[in-house]
Design an enzyme around this catalytic site. Sequence first.
Site, PDB file in Angstrom:
ATOM      1  N   ASP A  45       0.836  -1.205   0.000  1.00 25.82           N
ATOM      2  CA  ASP A  45       0.000   0.000   0.000  1.00 25.82           C
ATOM      3  C   ASP A  45       0.872   1.257   0.000  1.00 25.82           C
ATOM      4  O   ASP A  45       0.520   2.265  -0.612  1.00 25.82           O
ATOM      5  CB  ASP A  45      -0.917   0.005   1.233  1.00 25.82           C
ATOM      6  N   ARG A 148      -7.565  18.839  23.416  1.00 22.64           N
ATOM      7  CA  ARG A 148      -6.249  18.652  24.044  1.00 22.64           C
ATOM      8  C   ARG A 148      -5.948  17.167  24.010  1.00 22.64           C
ATOM      9  O   ARG A 148      -6.782  16.353  24.430  1.00 22.64           O
ATOM     10  CB  ARG A 148      -6.267  19.079  25.511  1.00 22.64           C
ATOM     11  N   ASP A 150      -3.100  13.938  22.115  1.00 22.97           N
ATOM     12  CA  ASP A 150      -1.938  13.632  21.267  1.00 22.97           C
ATOM     13  C   ASP A 150      -2.095  14.188  19.858  1.00 22.97           C
ATOM     14  O   ASP A 150      -1.115  14.566  19.219  1.00 22.97           O
ATOM     15  CB  ASP A 150      -1.740  12.112  21.190  1.00 22.97           C
ATOM     16  N   SER A 158     -11.207   5.439   1.997  1.00 20.42           N
ATOM     17  CA  SER A 158     -10.254   4.351   1.723  1.00 20.42           C
ATOM     18  C   SER A 158      -9.123   4.337   2.746  1.00 20.42           C
ATOM     19  O   SER A 158      -8.485   3.309   2.965  1.00 20.42           O
ATOM     20  CB  SER A 158      -9.707   4.421   0.296  1.00 20.42           C
ATOM     21  N   THR A 161      -9.363   2.365   6.815  1.00 19.35           N
ATOM     22  CA  THR A 161      -8.845   1.058   7.245  1.00 19.35           C
ATOM     23  C   THR A 161      -7.375   1.143   7.681  1.00 19.35           C
ATOM     24  O   THR A 161      -6.793   0.131   8.073  1.00 19.35           O
ATOM     25  CB  THR A 161      -8.971   0.038   6.093  1.00 19.35           C
ATOM     26  N   ALA A 162      -6.785   2.346   7.579  1.00 24.28           N
ATOM     27  CA  ALA A 162      -5.363   2.507   7.910  1.00 24.28           C
ATOM     28  C   ALA A 162      -5.229   3.084   9.334  1.00 24.28           C
ATOM     29  O   ALA A 162      -5.750   2.511  10.288  1.00 24.28           O
ATOM     30  CB  ALA A 162      -4.692   3.370   6.845  1.00 24.28           C
ATOM     31  N   TYR A 163      -4.565   4.209   9.480  1.00 22.46           N
ATOM     32  CA  TYR A 163      -4.314   4.814  10.803  1.00 22.46           C
ATOM     33  C   TYR A 163      -5.629   4.986  11.568  1.00 22.46           C
ATOM     34  O   TYR A 163      -5.731   4.707  12.760  1.00 22.46           O
ATOM     35  CB  TYR A 163      -3.619   6.167  10.601  1.00 22.46           C
ATOM     36  N   LYS A 165      -8.233   3.277  11.665  1.00 20.46           N
ATOM     37  CA  LYS A 165      -8.735   2.045  12.299  1.00 20.46           C
ATOM     38  C   LYS A 165      -8.015   1.809  13.630  1.00 20.46           C
ATOM     39  O   LYS A 165      -8.633   1.389  14.608  1.00 20.46           O
ATOM     40  CB  LYS A 165      -8.560   0.843  11.365  1.00 20.46           C
TER      41      LYS A 165
HETATM   42  P1  NAD Z   1       4.138   1.571   6.858  1.00 20.71           P
HETATM   43  O1  NAD Z   1       5.120   0.826   6.053  1.00 20.71           O
HETATM   44  O2  NAD Z   1       4.390   1.808   8.323  1.00 20.71           O
HETATM   45  O3  NAD Z   1       2.685   0.884   6.624  1.00 20.71           O
HETATM   46  C1  NAD Z   1       1.740   0.872   7.553  1.00 20.71           C
HETATM   47  C2  NAD Z   1       0.710  -0.192   7.248  1.00 20.71           C
HETATM   48  O4  NAD Z   1      -0.466   0.486   6.824  1.00 20.71           O
HETATM   49  C3  NAD Z   1       1.040  -1.213   6.152  1.00 20.71           C
HETATM   50  O5  NAD Z   1       0.730  -2.499   6.641  1.00 20.71           O
HETATM   51  C4  NAD Z   1       0.098  -0.832   5.011  1.00 20.71           C
HETATM   52  O6  NAD Z   1      -0.319  -1.961   4.234  1.00 20.71           O
HETATM   53  C5  NAD Z   1      -1.052  -0.283   5.783  1.00 20.71           C
HETATM   54  N1  NAD Z   1      -1.929   0.597   5.010  1.00 20.71           N
HETATM   55  C6  NAD Z   1      -1.591   1.670   4.264  1.00 20.71           C
HETATM   56  N2  NAD Z   1      -2.681   2.179   3.701  1.00 20.71           N
HETATM   57  C7  NAD Z   1      -3.720   1.408   4.114  1.00 20.71           C
HETATM   58  C8  NAD Z   1      -5.110   1.453   3.886  1.00 20.71           C
HETATM   59  N3  NAD Z   1      -5.669   2.396   3.137  1.00 20.71           N
HETATM   60  N4  NAD Z   1      -5.893   0.507   4.491  1.00 20.71           N
HETATM   61  C9  NAD Z   1      -5.356  -0.452   5.275  1.00 20.71           C
HETATM   62  N5  NAD Z   1      -4.050  -0.534   5.521  1.00 20.71           N
HETATM   63  C10 NAD Z   1      -3.246   0.400   4.957  1.00 20.71           C
HETATM   64  O7  NAD Z   1       3.908   2.988   6.218  1.00 20.71           O
HETATM   65  P2  NAD Z   1       3.591   3.331   4.729  1.00 20.71           P
HETATM   66  O8  NAD Z   1       3.604   2.083   3.894  1.00 20.71           O
HETATM   67  O9  NAD Z   1       4.430   4.458   4.345  1.00 20.71           O
HETATM   68  O10 NAD Z   1       2.073   3.807   4.885  1.00 20.71           O
HETATM   69  C11 NAD Z   1       1.772   5.031   5.459  1.00 20.71           C
HETATM   70  C12 NAD Z   1       0.498   4.810   6.199  1.00 20.71           C
HETATM   71  O11 NAD Z   1       0.790   4.158   7.426  1.00 20.71           O
HETATM   72  C13 NAD Z   1      -0.210   6.058   6.608  1.00 20.71           C
HETATM   73  O12 NAD Z   1      -1.018   6.587   5.586  1.00 20.71           O
HETATM   74  C14 NAD Z   1      -1.016   5.582   7.803  1.00 20.71           C
HETATM   75  O13 NAD Z   1      -2.328   5.206   7.433  1.00 20.71           O
HETATM   76  C15 NAD Z   1      -0.303   4.347   8.278  1.00 20.71           C
HETATM   77  N6  NAD Z   1       0.084   4.540   9.653  1.00 20.71           N
HETATM   78  C16 NAD Z   1      -0.593   3.821  10.585  1.00 20.71           C
HETATM   79  C17 NAD Z   1      -0.331   4.009  11.925  1.00 20.71           C
HETATM   80  C18 NAD Z   1      -1.110   3.225  12.920  1.00 20.71           C
HETATM   81  O14 NAD Z   1      -1.964   2.429  12.505  1.00 20.71           O
HETATM   82  N7  NAD Z   1      -0.890   3.437  14.199  1.00 20.71           N
HETATM   83  C19 NAD Z   1       0.643   4.927  12.344  1.00 20.71           C
HETATM   84  C20 NAD Z   1       1.318   5.630  11.351  1.00 20.71           C
HETATM   85  C21 NAD Z   1       1.020   5.447  10.007  1.00 20.71           C
END
Ligand code: NAD
Length: 266
Positions: A45, A148, A150, A158, A161-163, A165
């Site tokens: 991704d 107030r 973090d 889309s 499902t990433a951060y 979630k």
């Molecule tokens: P990375 O290599 O740390 O990847 C983080 C994970 O996020 C990977 O497993 C990737 O498959 C997954 N991911 C990315 N986009 C996704 C999506 N739309 N739905 C589900 N999973 C997804 O970092 P990267 O590859 O440079 O990706 C950057 C992304 O990492 C940021 O956009 C952010 O969403 C995510 N992130 C997550 C956290 C967290 O969950 N605590 C913290 C920082 C960043």
Amino acid sequence: MKFAVISRGDEHSNDIKSKLQIHLENKKLEMDNDNPNIVITVGGDGTLLYAFHRYKSILDHTAFVGIHTGHLGFYADWSVDEMVFLALEVAKEQAQIVEYPLLSVELTFHDEQAPISYLALNESTVKSVAPTLVVDVEINNAPFECFRGDGLCFSTPSGSTAYNKSLGGALIHPSIPVMQMAEMASINNRVYRTIGSSLVFPEHHIVKLYPNNQDQFRLSIDHLNSIHTNVKTITFKVSERTVRFARYRSFPFWNRVRDSFIGMGR
Ligand code: NAD
């Protein structure tokens, strides 16, 4: 049709990239790294996020598709085993195009610095370089809360499902043009109060953050991070622009959610 293949850069992804380029050129497709109609990413991704930012000036005539060389991704949802089939489908030039919403972010400053605009595919987060972020939150020009904690995360459907979630936000189907605000460890006690729940905003709704002090801010846009000083406002809304994905077979969003987070379906 012109194509570009973007690799994560590891040996395996580079190897798949070379093979895919040969398949596509054998099908008489032209490689054009500057102005492609289709961008195929090979990696994860993160590789698709990189490609999105590389080609964000030509989103209106470029479509993306992702092959994963590691685990199944949300954007990178084609396996290496499917590469030959994918090349055949790309060459037919009959892709179904699906459009996903994007997030617009704008920073203004107290000094003469010009405003800066960003576009995010997953999310944008705001954190303070100081231990606690303190910002007044305004929704559609009306004061809402003083946050107030973090930080705050504004995500696309889309990107839900990433951060988002990890922060306990809702998963949102990418056919719905909204943005979501999720809190990161807000301080809630007798003195300070925030809403606590994630909020989902429709198109044209505007969330504006007013920093309460002269702190430095850490702003993330997908995988990119920057630090800003003298920030007056940070504004978030659903972008008027969209990103286009090329679909050659059905792999519904909820199946991707199931396969990624629950385990493969029966
Ligand atoms: P990375 O290599 O740390 O990847 C983080 C994970 O996020 C990977 O497993 C990737 O498959 C997954 N991911 C990315 N986009 C996704 C999506 N739309 N739905 C589900 N999973 C997804 O970092 P990267 O590859 O440079 O990706 C950057 C992304 O990492 C940021 O956009 C952010 O969403 C995510 N992130 C997550 C956290 C967290 O969950 N605590 C913290 C920082 C960043």
